[in-house]
Scaffold this active site. Structure first.
Site, PDB file in Angstrom:
ATOM      1  N   CYS A   1       3.784  -2.257  -6.079  1.00 56.25           N
ATOM      2  CA  CYS A   1       2.555  -2.725  -5.440  1.00 56.25           C
ATOM      3  C   CYS A   1       2.614  -2.671  -3.913  1.00 56.25           C
ATOM      4  O   CYS A   1       1.585  -2.566  -3.257  1.00 56.25           O
ATOM      5  CB  CYS A   1       2.249  -4.160  -5.870  1.00 56.25           C
ATOM      6  SG  CYS A   1       2.087  -4.373  -7.643  1.00 56.25           S
TER       7      CYS A   1
ATOM      8  N   GLY B   1       6.261  -6.020  -8.229  1.00 58.12           N
ATOM      9  CA  GLY B   1       6.886  -5.976  -9.544  1.00 58.12           C
ATOM     10  C   GLY B   1       8.400  -5.906  -9.476  1.00 58.12           C
ATOM     11  O   GLY B   1       8.988  -5.411  -8.516  1.00 58.12           O
TER      12      GLY B   1
ATOM     13  N   CYS C   1       2.983  -9.888  -3.609  1.00 59.43           N
ATOM     14  CA  CYS C   1       4.101  -9.882  -4.548  1.00 59.43           C
ATOM     15  C   CYS C   1       4.310  -8.464  -5.042  1.00 59.43           C
ATOM     16  O   CYS C   1       3.429  -7.608  -4.938  1.00 59.43           O
ATOM     17  CB  CYS C   1       3.851 -10.837  -5.709  1.00 59.43           C
ATOM     18  SG  CYS C   1       2.426 -10.434  -6.737  1.00 59.43           S
TER      19      CYS C   1
ATOM     20  N   HIS D   1      -7.067  -3.543  -7.461  1.00 56.79           N
ATOM     21  CA  HIS D   1      -5.687  -3.427  -6.970  1.00 56.79           C
ATOM     22  C   HIS D   1      -5.070  -2.133  -7.489  1.00 56.79           C
ATOM     23  O   HIS D   1      -4.328  -2.138  -8.464  1.00 56.79           O
ATOM     24  CB  HIS D   1      -4.891  -4.649  -7.439  1.00 56.79           C
ATOM     25  CG  HIS D   1      -3.434  -4.617  -7.110  1.00 56.79           C
ATOM     26  ND1 HIS D   1      -2.906  -3.961  -6.016  1.00 56.79           N
ATOM     27  CD2 HIS D   1      -2.359  -5.169  -7.759  1.00 56.79           C
ATOM     28  CE1 HIS D   1      -1.587  -4.111  -6.005  1.00 56.79           C
ATOM     29  NE2 HIS D   1      -1.234  -4.832  -7.060  1.00 56.79           N
TER      30      HIS D   1
END
Length: 419
Positions: free
Chosen positions: A107, A393, A391, A360
């Site tokens: 991300c 993954g 955040c 996203h």
């Protein structure tokens, strides 16, 4: 990134350069899948549109002055593979002398593209770079064709839940029982309403690159707005949604970001090069940090990353006047806010809404946060420092702290700040 002098191997001094965010653009975000606006489109074409529009918006920048192109993608195969930073640069018509490379930090791909190339600028290896990200989750579903090492399970290196982001969000709810489903649903509705208000005020549209797409039987469509938003959403609507990751759970499609397609790109430069080329300085990079956490509660990652970045900058959380927090899951945002004693509806947080509303597309989202913060800096010169954080993954967090050049105390000479 303060201006100071450090010893070089040659014995001469090397001046660390200030890094500025010149400009940023993105495609409208679409819903992944056959019904989405980018069904049948190529991922590399989306990011090429962004690069071309950056050049159009900044005509005083000679294309040959771009020193590198860093483009992130989480799934680096097919139309997101083949060293996409280089291929996108060629497809965008940049001179063949301009190199490029690919980045993967899930991300935080685009955010890492920015911080990596910014470090090169600060060091003096670059003057001007393009950094961004793309994710076509319709073409490349998250986790498709991956082959996790069996040792993750056999040696219990991580909880099996860590490989499913929705499960990690449910784990956060377990860890922080004060973050109820009612709170996350209310936060999600607020995100939708803030995005709708930003659209109504014309605060989103200036940084969008219109993209034409074609569907069988429907012809061509020019996409100029985001597809995912649902501004009519109510808490009653969200309360009725199923919880796919756990029976009687708390995470739903309504209080989490969806599966999306989209691309972003940003132009970064040293403050000296920006002045020389007549480029604007919309933000100055102050500090950045990445941190690791337990993979099974990956959503807490922004907390240690932010603490680390604040220490680097010599700032406290109270010095941050604007927050752009990626809304992978509402529970993840609320765990950050609770840790730092910030109210759920604090007006400093995600003024234009966030990923729950807008979408996203994984590796592209970091630059979306930045271009929204840059526009808020312009609107609110009373704010000196802002933050983009997310955040990541497999248990990580990322935070970048920026300074507002419109603030009365802003100065290109920041050695005193570092001291």
């Amino acid at each position: 990134m303060s201006t100071t002098t450090v010893p070089a191997q040659s014995g001469s001094g090397r001046r660390i350069k200030d890094v500025v965010f010149v400009d940023g653009v993105r495609t409208p975000f679409g819903k992944a899948g056959e019904k989405g606006i980018y069904a049948g489109a190529r991922a590399d074409d989306l990011v090429v549109k962004c690069i071309r529009d950056l050049m159009r918006r900044n005509p005083t920048l000679p294309p040959e002055r771009i020193d590198d192109v860093a483009i992130a993608a989480t799934t680096q195969t097919g139309d997101q593979g083949l060293t996409i930073g280089r291929t996108a640069a060629l497809l965008a018509g940049l001179p063949r002398s301009v190199p490029g490379f690919a980045i993967d930090r899930m991300c935080a791909g685009a955010m890492t593209a920015v911080t990596t190339t910014a470090s090169g600028i600060a060091f003096g290896a670059y003057d001007v770079v393009i950094a961004g990200g793309v994710e076509h989750m319709g073409n490349h579903p998250m986790g498709a064709d991956t082959d996790p090492n069996p040792r993750f399970m056999s040696e219990r290196l991580v909880d099996p839940a860590a490989l499913n982001m929705g499960n990690t969000a449910e784990n956060l709810h377990d860890r922080f029982p004060a973050i109820t489903k009612e709170r996350t649903d209310a936060y999600a509705v607020g995100s939708q309403k803030k995005l709708a208000a930003a659209y109504a005020s014309g605060q989103i549209q200036p940084d969008l690159v219109s993209v034409a797409s074609r569907k069988e039987g429907a012809g061509w469509t020019l996409n100029s707005v985001d597809e995912p938003p649902r501004p009519e959403t109510t808490t009653e609507d969200l309360a009725a949604l199923r919880t796919p990751f756990r029976a009687h759970g708390r995470v739903t499609a309504g209080n989490a970001a969806g599966l999306n397609d989209g691309a972003t790109a940003a132009l970064l430069a040293s403050s000296d090069a920006a002045a020389e080329l007549g480029l604007p300085a919309k933000m100055r990079l102050v500090a950045y940090a990445f941190a690791g956490v337990e993979p099974e509660v990956m959503g807490i990652g922004p907390v240690p990353a932010t603490e680390k970045a604040l220490r680097q900058a010599g700032l406290s959380i109270d010095d941050i006047g604007l927050f752009e927090i990626n809304e992978a899951f509402a529970v993840q945002v609320l765990s950050f806010l609770d840790h730092f004693g910030i109210a759920d509806d604090d007006p400093r947080v995600n003024r234009y809404g966030g990923a729950i509303a807008v979408g996203h597309p994984l590796a592209s989202s970091g630059v979306r946060l930045m271009l929204q913060l840059a526009r808020q800096f312009e609107e609110d010169p009373a704010v000196r420092y802002g933050m983009t954080t997310m955040c990541i993954g497999l248990g990580m967090g990322a935070t970048v702290i920026w300074e507002n050049p419109h603030h009365p105390d802003y100065s290109s000479n920041t050695a005193e700040d570092a001291a």
